[in-house]
Design an enzyme around this catalytic site. Structure first.
Site, PDB file in Angstrom:
ATOM      1  N   SER A 159       0.812  -1.057  -0.045  1.00  0.00           N
ATOM      2  CA  SER A 159      -0.085  -0.011   0.132  1.00  0.00           C
ATOM      3  C   SER A 159       0.909   1.434   0.018  1.00  0.00           C
ATOM      4  O   SER A 159       2.017   1.162   0.209  1.00  0.00           O
ATOM      5  CB  SER A 159      -0.804   0.120   1.138  1.00  0.00           C
ATOM      6  OG  SER A 159      -1.548   0.988   1.518  1.00  0.00           O
ATOM      7  N   TYR A 185       0.078   0.118  10.619  1.00  0.00           N
ATOM      8  CA  TYR A 185      -0.157  -0.339   9.212  1.00  0.00           C
ATOM      9  C   TYR A 185       0.772   0.005   8.302  1.00  0.00           C
ATOM     10  O   TYR A 185       1.381  -0.941   7.682  1.00  0.00           O
ATOM     11  CB  TYR A 185      -1.572   0.362   8.885  1.00  0.00           C
ATOM     12  CG  TYR A 185      -1.970   0.132   7.410  1.00  0.00           C
ATOM     13  CD1 TYR A 185      -2.607  -1.224   7.254  1.00  0.00           C
ATOM     14  CD2 TYR A 185      -1.927   1.136   6.438  1.00  0.00           C
ATOM     15  CE1 TYR A 185      -2.849  -1.697   5.899  1.00  0.00           C
ATOM     16  CE2 TYR A 185      -2.311   0.594   5.158  1.00  0.00           C
ATOM     17  CZ  TYR A 185      -2.862  -0.625   5.027  1.00  0.00           C
ATOM     18  OH  TYR A 185      -3.254  -0.922   3.576  1.00  0.00           O
TER      19      TYR A 185
END
Length: 313
Positions: A159, A185
């Site tokens: 990501s 994350y």
């Protein structure tokens, strides 16, 4: 330095468009998280091109429903379902032990995002455990099957969130620093890229290549822990007028490109977005490109060793 890979596809291309004309008959693929979000469309495109596809999922009932849907829409006769809980090393070990024969494509697609602070029974931070440790154990556990395939590919769904944090080796699991969900994350998504870098280096003699990617913004269950207010703040901080959401079919396109396109033959250890190899990220600019630390070969080696130690403890 190797030339940057470019393709005729774009941010709006779909998985079906990317795989059009590609024949995967006789190839076997595993897609983690294949019962939801872009995992479904990744699996659908691979099955539609003739591959045998195993959906590796926690919820096997949802997996069976998805398999039936993929079979009905593609005519693919070999869409299988197997249980896999990436947060449970015993579950991963059972999956890899049960695998028989070669594996041509492994798509490490499953993931969690911005979860409340949660730890596994081992004390691992949940996002790092799910997004990285589980996939690392799966990938290394399937190494023999990948090597047997000859020219196997590993795809790591990362990501642009990786731009939020390198690997904080001194405190990966937030034992000494305050937990921050987006940093956690980001760190896990950096790990996805580093896994691709080191797997490609270690397994070059086996013909295995691995690449990572940013799928783009897609509204799926991945964002279930993210409120609309948080999304609005992220949009504003990124300087965007709006978030250009993609369909799941578009979101799966770069995954399928890396998994199946002949344009990626022999290419490994790289990071892609919008169906192109990404440019280096420019700090202070748009949240695009790949951070230098995510491609750092020394960090990749260190992460491989640290993760191995965690699993062996």
């Amino acid at each position: 330095m190797a030339a940057r890979v470019t393709t005729p596809f774009t941010a709006s291309s779909t998985a079906a468009e990317v795989v059009a004309g590609v024949d995967l008959t006789g190839r076997r693929a595993v897609v983690t998280g294949g019962a939801s979000g872009i995992g479904v469309e990744t699996a659908r495109a691979l099955a539609g091109a003739g591959a045998e596809v195993t959906l590796a999922v926690r919820d096997t009932a949802a997996g069976e429903r998805t398999a039936e849907d993929i079979t009905a829409t593609t005519g693919g006769e070999r869409v299988l379902v197997a249980r896999l809980d990436l947060t449970d090393p015993a579950s991963v070990a059972a999956f890899t032990a049960a695998w028989d024969g070669p594996l041509h494509i492994l798509v490490n697609n499953a993931g969690v995002m911005a979860t409340p602070e949660t730890r596994t029974p081992q004390g691992w931070e949940l996002q790092f455990a799910t997004n990285h440790i589980g996939h690392f154990a799966l990938t290394t556990g399937l190494h023999r099957a990948l090597a047997r395939a000859g020219g196997a590919r590993v795809v790591s769904v990362s990501s642009s969130g990786h731009l939020r944090s390198p690997i904080v080796f001194d405190d990966i699991h937030f034992r000494d620093r305050e937990y921050e969900p987006w940093s956690a994350y980001g760190q896990s998504k950096t790990a996805n890229v580093l896994l691709a870098v080191e797997a490609t280096r270690r397994w070059a003699d086996d013909g295995v290549t691995a690449n990572a990617l940013m799928p783009g913004g897609i509204r799926t269950r991945l964002q279930r822990h993210v409120s609309e207010e948080q999304l609005e703040r992220m949009r504003a901080a990124s300087g965007l007028r709006q978030i250009n959401w993609r369909t799941p079919e578009q979101g799966a396109a770069t995954s399928v490109l890396l998994a199946a396109s002949p344009l990626l033959d022999g290419v490994g250890g790289r990071y892609f977005e919008d169906c192109q190899e990404a440019e280096p990220h420019r700090p202070g600019g748009e949240r695009r490109g790949v951070a230098e630390y995510a491609l750092d070969p020394e960090a990749a080696i260190r992460l491989w060793e640290v993760t191995t130690d965690m699993l062996d403890a």
